[in-house]
Design a protein around this motif. Structure first.
Motif, PDB file in Angstrom:
ATOM      1  N   ARG A 967       0.831  -1.204   0.000  1.00  0.00           N
ATOM      2  CA  ARG A 967       0.000   0.000   0.000  1.00  0.00           C
ATOM      3  C   ARG A 967       0.867   1.257   0.000  1.00  0.00           C
ATOM      4  O   ARG A 967       0.567   2.231  -0.710  1.00  0.00           O
ATOM      5  CB  ARG A 967      -0.900  -0.002   1.229  1.00  0.00           C
ATOM      6  CG  ARG A 967      -2.023  -1.025   1.183  1.00  0.00           C
ATOM      7  CD  ARG A 967      -2.836  -0.974   2.466  1.00  0.00           C
ATOM      8  NE  ARG A 967      -3.764  -2.094   2.547  1.00  0.00           N
ATOM      9  CZ  ARG A 967      -4.469  -2.378   3.638  1.00  0.00           C
ATOM     10  NH1 ARG A 967      -4.352  -1.598   4.711  1.00  0.00           N
ATOM     11  NH2 ARG A 967      -5.294  -3.396   3.653  1.00  0.00           N
ATOM     12  N   ALA A 968       1.945   1.240   0.797  1.00  0.00           N
ATOM     13  CA  ALA A 968       2.824   2.413   0.849  1.00  0.00           C
ATOM     14  C   ALA A 968       3.484   2.659  -0.504  1.00  0.00           C
ATOM     15  O   ALA A 968       3.615   3.813  -0.944  1.00  0.00           O
ATOM     16  CB  ALA A 968       3.887   2.210   1.932  1.00  0.00           C
ATOM     17  N   LEU A 969       3.876   1.592  -1.200  1.00  0.00           N
ATOM     18  CA  LEU A 969       4.511   1.740  -2.513  1.00  0.00           C
ATOM     19  C   LEU A 969       3.513   2.275  -3.535  1.00  0.00           C
ATOM     20  O   LEU A 969       3.852   3.110  -4.384  1.00  0.00           O
ATOM     21  CB  LEU A 969       5.092   0.396  -2.969  1.00  0.00           C
ATOM     22  CG  LEU A 969       6.314  -0.113  -2.194  1.00  0.00           C
ATOM     23  CD1 LEU A 969       6.646  -1.551  -2.596  1.00  0.00           C
ATOM     24  CD2 LEU A 969       7.524   0.782  -2.436  1.00  0.00           C
ATOM     25  N   GLN A 970       2.269   1.782  -3.478  1.00  0.00           N
ATOM     26  CA  GLN A 970       1.263   2.271  -4.416  1.00  0.00           C
ATOM     27  C   GLN A 970       0.979   3.753  -4.200  1.00  0.00           C
ATOM     28  O   GLN A 970       0.767   4.512  -5.165  1.00  0.00           O
ATOM     29  CB  GLN A 970      -0.022   1.453  -4.245  1.00  0.00           C
ATOM     30  CG  GLN A 970       0.086   0.030  -4.782  1.00  0.00           C
ATOM     31  CD  GLN A 970      -1.115  -0.822  -4.426  1.00  0.00           C
ATOM     32  OE1 GLN A 970      -1.876  -0.470  -3.517  1.00  0.00           O
ATOM     33  NE2 GLN A 970      -1.278  -1.938  -5.126  1.00  0.00           N
ATOM     34  N   GLU A 971       0.978   4.192  -2.940  1.00  0.00           N
ATOM     35  CA  GLU A 971       0.772   5.609  -2.651  1.00  0.00           C
ATOM     36  C   GLU A 971       1.947   6.450  -3.159  1.00  0.00           C
ATOM     37  O   GLU A 971       1.767   7.553  -3.686  1.00  0.00           O
ATOM     38  CB  GLU A 971       0.597   5.820  -1.141  1.00  0.00           C
ATOM     39  CG  GLU A 971      -0.700   5.251  -0.588  1.00  0.00           C
ATOM     40  CD  GLU A 971      -1.925   5.983  -1.120  1.00  0.00           C
ATOM     41  OE1 GLU A 971      -1.830   7.191  -1.414  1.00  0.00           O
ATOM     42  OE2 GLU A 971      -2.979   5.335  -1.286  1.00  0.00           O
TER      43      GLU A 971
END
Length: 1199
Positions: A967-971
């Motif tokens: 999720r952090a990478l997608q953000e």
């Protein structure tokens, strides 16, 4: 005048009367008083006394003085070579003038003559500097260095540099001169010489077409010529893993291990070797022996793998004979001291000029053939022994011992440290990976190793099961494996039936009984009596009975008190040999209980052989067994590791043994090694191997795996030791990482990471245009790295989902999934069927694809920068039905569709036929594809997928962390500026460039030191040494480190005890008792606080520095069970009384005291380095105190 008078004055010589001191002895008390009175001129000078008639005459008896000085002092009378003992006291003539002569220092310059080129007239002299004038054993690895002092010629010195290990050409020469000058006639460069000694220029044979073939037999290093020489790399190249520079030719892959074909006879053997260096008493030679000898004649290295008693010693004998013919030297190494003694006797009888080096014995060290243990050869290599200069062959016997966890590292160290001019002969039992092991040796030595392996046995073996236990059943012997190697199940089931007949009805069960049932002593006795009576009747003696317990060996032998297997003539021969062999022992030692028991057993033809037996008794038993006078020998596994002592029959008491951690079945290699003792070449047609079935018949699968399974492969046991690290650190040009890189444990590096691929990648990377990273594209590379990490994290997370139960449940019929494989990139599909195979689960799915690519003939789509959402083709959409594997499904969506799987599959299969290919899709397919298209169009940013944590309830730490990271990478992807650049879609080059760079970085890491498996442990051990001040922060060895180099085991503990002055206040016998904890291996509850506190401190420091061993385990290795025994022995107590102080067997006590003597000598040497002469003399006294009587009786093999 006054000066003249002063010169002419002559003083009278002083006499005893001028000394105004004298001694007065007071009575017979031994006290003296100093008198300061002048004696009269006529008074004789004699000891004064208060006795009326003065002191009595004290003329010593010459015989008593000689006995006291020479015969009672072991320092003066050596154990061996007693004939030359009295030559040590011959008075030498004083030569005072010799003190004025000193060795001439080498000249650092010379004179060169300048001549007229036309007339030759002398014109001038020029001074020229000479190279390599300061070479010595203290600063050079070169063979050109002058020899050291004679006292260091044999074993070397710990201050010497070793000779340069073979083909370690990538060492950087910083200060120390390593290589030979270009005009050296003994240059390491193999092949023909092109420059004459003393000249700077030479002949170039290649330019004139005069290049000589490499197959000439007169040049020893024929195979090395094909390998290109490696120059020393720069420090920059070293950091990058010694990768060759751009544009240089890359070395092609070469096979160093060359298997030799022994299937066809070698008919031209005597034509190729008309005058062999050695001729045997027997005329025949096996093919494998002939092939090995042919390789030795051209100075090649060989690996000979053959069964026990096949004749591997023939190869070793020929190498020894060759070295004597060439006037060079050979070293024969063995894994154990007892084997060294036996080989010394055999080779001494054959060649004469043979020497022996063990820890406590040194016989004929100038001989052309030296026999020693591998540990001593390692010490000689590290200490720069002068013997290495003349060395032609090193013979490694019992190479499969490299699998030993404790000592296997020694073999690897020796093989790595051997110089280039030494050829290697490896003798081993049959091993499956002989070629792989030889490939490793050949690669580190850059020379071919010829692998000669044979599975043929000179005497084939037959394996039997024995179920008898009484006179009635003593003939119950069932053939299990015949001489051709066929496993006979008929014999197995016959043994099972025979065993079942004697079991009570309620205990009967179908099939084999468990082998874990224990039997009583009376049952064992009945089995052995029945078996040995049967074997004696069938003339199947002598018998070796392998029993994997020392106690059970002794009990079995004692239980045969009623059995007598020898004739009266044999009894007489046994008695006379026994008495003669033990005649050198003291009277009390001859009455030891073990000796009396063994004498009684031997007279009846029975013997016991294990580590608890006294060494001299074991040698007596071995010699009597080789003569055929011992009919039954109960032995442990160590008897199989030794010289060729075959028997008619081998019996296994059990097929299970304790390996230090628990009970297990024998491994095939262990079984073959012991079973190979059966069958005497030239005497027996077949060898007999019998397995006892005392409690029940063993499992058929266990028997088959043990008898016909593959032997244990050779595996690296390489590990770092403090001694190894310190020995390499004290030589500036050698590095520990070089040793690690060349170890067998790292042998996979060259095969998995070819440097040729690195050169190709560099070339390809240089040909690509540079990346456009200006303006908005400045963060293009970080974007790609983030995208790559997102893809990897997503794949790992999806793999965890697919392996979970809930994930598989979600993959039911009608579930919409995202497909990624070689044909589809982020394509939508719906599951139609799920296979029932749980191991290889597959899914049949209907998948959307571009029109015309239903068959999968198009090129697979590569991962681009924009492949982060579900794609459907821009053109007309098609569909296909395919079987998918778990790895093909990259995401499970939250959507499901109502589908009719049977209709969809049948309609699709129908339209695959040629005549229906143009038919329109059926209603079921059309509905499903329309639904999939609607989902794709309504979710342009991607369809929602099942959350692994919330939806699928996966609560593992790895899954939760991966989910949060994804999720952090997608953000973070939304924060990059490069995605807003108009030319962003054109930047597809970044993927190709970055993938090449990633592969290149991976390869560079794998060939660098950073990928070494033991590198973290090396840094941890260095931190330990720095904390204890053995080395400084720059890696220079300090005084404590030089002391530790002298000590072979427990170096840290001994050095700390030495520097903390723990041993100095103790008496010699107390020191010996204290140090016994280093050599004793059995547990006893006693504590010596000082030693344990130092051990605890070292153990805690190692743990703090990251080493895996706990402080408790480090302390637990020191046992104090023999402290009292050693103390009493050093005080002079007889061995018969010593044996009563402990329950430890006599042979174990003797071996520990012998090893203790080696420790004392190491501490004595270390004390001299420190400068503590008092402690050195104490250690010498302690060593002399324990070197006596039965413990240090000379081996029977050395006489």
């Amino acid at each position: 005048d006054r000066q003249t008078d002063r010169q002419s004055v002559t003083l009278p010589s002083l006499g005893p009367g001028d000394l105004q001191l004298s001694l007065l002895e007071i009575g017979c008390s031994g006290r003296f008083e100093l008198l300061s009175q002048r004696l009269s001129d006529n008074q004789p000078l004699h000891p004064l006394s208060t006795l009326p008639h003065g002191l009595p005459p004290t003329g010593l008896d010459l015989r008593a003085e000689v006995e006291t000085r020479f015969l009672s002092d072991p320092e003066w009378l050596p154990i061996h070579d007693t004939d030359s003992a009295f030559q040590k006291v011959v008075q030498r003539k004083r030569q005072v003038e010799s003190l004025l002569h000193c060795a001439v220092s080498p000249m650092h310059s010379g004179l060169s003559v300048v001549r007229d080129p036309t007339t030759g007239m002398l014109l001038d002299f020029n001074e020229v500097l000479l190279e390599d004038t300061g070479l010595s054993s203290k600063n050079s690895l070169s063979l050109l260095r002058p020899p050291g002092p004679p006292s260091e010629s044999l074993r070397g010195s710990n201050t010497n540099y070793p000779f340069l290990p073979g083909k370690m050409a990538d060492i950087i020469t910083i200060i120390v001169p390593l290589y030979y000058p270009c005009d050296d006639p003994c240059s390491v460069s193999p092949g023909l010489l092109t420059v004459a000694p003393g000249l700077k220029a030479g002949m170039d044979f290649a330019a004139k077409g005069l290049l000589v073939s490499h197959n000439l037999h007169m040049f020893p290093h024929t195979d090395s010529t094909s390998a290109p020489s490696q120059s020393a790399t720069s420090s920059e190249g070293k950091k990058e893993g010694r990768v060759e520079k751009e544009g240089e030719p890359v070395e092609e892959k070469k096979r160093w291990a060359i298997p030799v074909d022994i299937s066809s006879p070698c008919e031209d053997f005597y034509k190729r070797i008309p005058d062999p260096a050695f001729k045997w008493a027997f005329m025949w030679l096996d093919v494998f022996q002939k092939q090995a000898i042919l390789r030795l004649e051209v100075h090649d290295s060989v690996f000979v793998a053959a069964h026990t008693s096949a004749g591997k010693t023939v190869v070793a004998e020929y190498a020894i004979a060759l070295s004597q013919k060439h006037m060079t030297r050979t070293i024969y190494t063995s894994p154990i001291k007892a084997l060294s003694n036996q080989k010394f006797r055999d080779f001494k009888n054959t060649f004469g000029d043979v020497g022996l080096l063990t820890g406590d014995v040194q016989l004929n060290p100038e001989a052309s053939c030296l026999i020693m243990t591998t540990e001593i050869l390692r010490s000689m290599l590290y200490n720069g022994s002068e013997v290495i200069r003349d060395l032609e062959w090193v013979i490694f016997d019992e190479v499969h011992y490299i699998n030993d966890a404790e000592r296997g590292v020694v073999w690897e160290e020796v093989l790595i440290m051997l110089p280039d001019h030494v050829s290697i002969i490896l003798l081993s039992a049959t091993v499956p990976n002989a070629v792989e092991f030889s490939e490793w040796i050949g690669r580190i030595k850059k020379r071919s190793i010829y692998v000669i392996s044979t599975l043929k046995r000179p005497v084939p073996l037959e394996y039997y099961l024995y179920t008898g236990n009484s006179t009635k059943t003593q003939k119950e012997l069932f053939l299990l494996v015949d001489s051709a190697g066929n496993f006979l199940t008929k014999g197995y089931y016959a043994a099972v039936e025979a065993k079942k007949e004697r079991t009570s009805k309620h205990a009967q069960s179908f099939g084999a009984k468990s082998s874990s049932q224990n039997t009583t002593a009376s049952q064992d006795r009945a089995v052995w009596l029945a078996l040995l009576h049967f074997l004696s009747q069938q003339q199947l003696t002598p018998v070796v009975a392998f029993t994997f317990s020392r106690t059970r060996c002794d009990d079995n032998a004692r239980a045969l008190s009623s059995m007598d297997l020898t004739s009266s003539v044999e009894k007489s021969e046994i008695h006379s040999f026994f008495q003669k062999s033990l005649s050198r022992l003291r009277g009390g030692d001859r009455q030891l209980p073990q000796i009396l028991l063994m004498r009684d057993l031997l007279k009846r033809g029975i013997a016991v052989h294990h580590s608890g037996i006294l060494p001299i008794l074991k040698e007596v038993i071995e010699m009597l067994f080789s003569r055929g006078l011992v009919k039954v020998l109960f032995a442990t596994e160590t008897f199989a590791m030794g010289v060729n002592m075959p028997a008619r029959t081998v019996v296994f008491d059990s097929i299970r043994k304790h390996d230090g951690t628990g009970f297990r079945n024998l491994l095939p290699g262990e079984f073959i090694q012991m079973a190979g003792r059966a069958g005497r070449r030239g005497l027996d047609a077949t060898g007999t191997v019998i397995i006892l079935c005392k409690a029940g018949v063993h499992d058929m699968g266990d028997l088959h795996a043990m008898m016909l399974g593959k032997p244990t492969v050779l595996q690296s046991q390489f590990r770092l030791t403090y001694t190894m690290i310190l020995n390499l650190l004290r030589v500036e040009a050698l590095e520990v990482t070089d040793m690690m890189r060349r170890s067998f444990s790292e042998s996979h590096r060259d095969t998995q990471v070819p440097e040729k691929r690195i050169a190709q990648l560099r070339k390809k990377l240089a040909s690509l245009p540079p990346l456009d990273t200006d303006g908005q594209l400045a963060d293009l590379v970080p974007f790609y790295q983030t995208l790559t990490e997102l893809r990897v994290t997503s794949e790992n997370l999806q793999r965890a989902v697919m392996e979970s139960v809930n994930g598989l449940k979600a993959l039911s019929v009608g579930r919409v999934v995202v497909v990624n494989n070689s044909q589809h990139c982020n394509a939508l599909g719906v599951i139609l069927q799920v296979s029932n195979d749980s191991t290889n689960r597959s899914f049949t799915a209907l998948i959307l694809c571009e029109k015309g690519k239903e068959e999968g003939g198009a090129e697979p789509q590569s991962m681009t920068l924009q492949c982060v959402v579900c794609l459907c083709g821009a053109g007309p959409c098609g569909h296909t039905v395919q079987k998918l594997k778990l790895q093909d499904i990259s995401a499970i969506t939250t959507k499901t569709l109502k589908v009719i799987p049977e209709r969809i599959i049948d309609n699709y299969n129908k339209r695959q036929q040629p005549r229906f290919r143009l038919d329109p899709p059926g209603q079921a397919i059309s509905t499903a594809t329309q639904e999939l298209l609607r989902l794709a169009e309504s979710n342009p940013t991607g369809i929602a997928t099942l959350d692994p944590v919330n939806d699928l309830q996966l609560k593992g730490i790895e899954v939760v962390e991966a989910s949060l990271r994804m999720r952090a990478l997608q953000e973070s992807l939304r924060e990059f500026n490069c995605v807003h650049c108009p030319t962003f879609s054109e930047q597809v080059l970044v993927q190709e460039r970055m993938s090449i760079q990633e592969e290149l970085d991976t390869l560079l890491f794998l060939v660098s030191d950073q990928s070494l498996l033991l590198l973290p442990e090396y840094h941890q051990r260095i931190r330990v040494l720095e904390s204890l001040n053995y080395v400084d922060c720059k890696g220079a060895v300090q005084l404590k480190g030089r002391v530790a180099c002298q000590i072979s085991s427990h170096e840290l503990l001994l050095t700390e005890l030495l520097f903390e002055n723990t041993l100095s206040p103790l008496a010699p016998e107390e020191s010996a008792a204290l140090l016994s904890c280093l050599v004793f291996t059995q547990n006893t509850q006693t504590a010596i606080d000082r030693v344990l506190s130092v051990a605890q401190r070292i153990g805690e420091l190692q743990r703090d520095c990251g080493l895996a061993q706990s402080a408790e385990d480090f302390v637990a290795q020191f046992k104090f069970g023999l402290t009292e025994v050693v103390y009493c022995w050093a005080r002079g107590m007889p061995f018969s009384e010593i044996a009563q102080l402990t329950d430890v067997q006599e042979g174990t006590v003797v071996r520990c005291i012998q090893r203790l003597d080696e420790v004392l000598r190491e501490v004595r040497q270390a004390a001299r380095i420190v400068g503590d002469s008092v402690l050195g003399s104490k250690m010498e006294k302690a060593s002399l105190a324990i070197r006596r009587d039965i413990v240090f009786t000379a081996s029977l093999y050395t006489h």
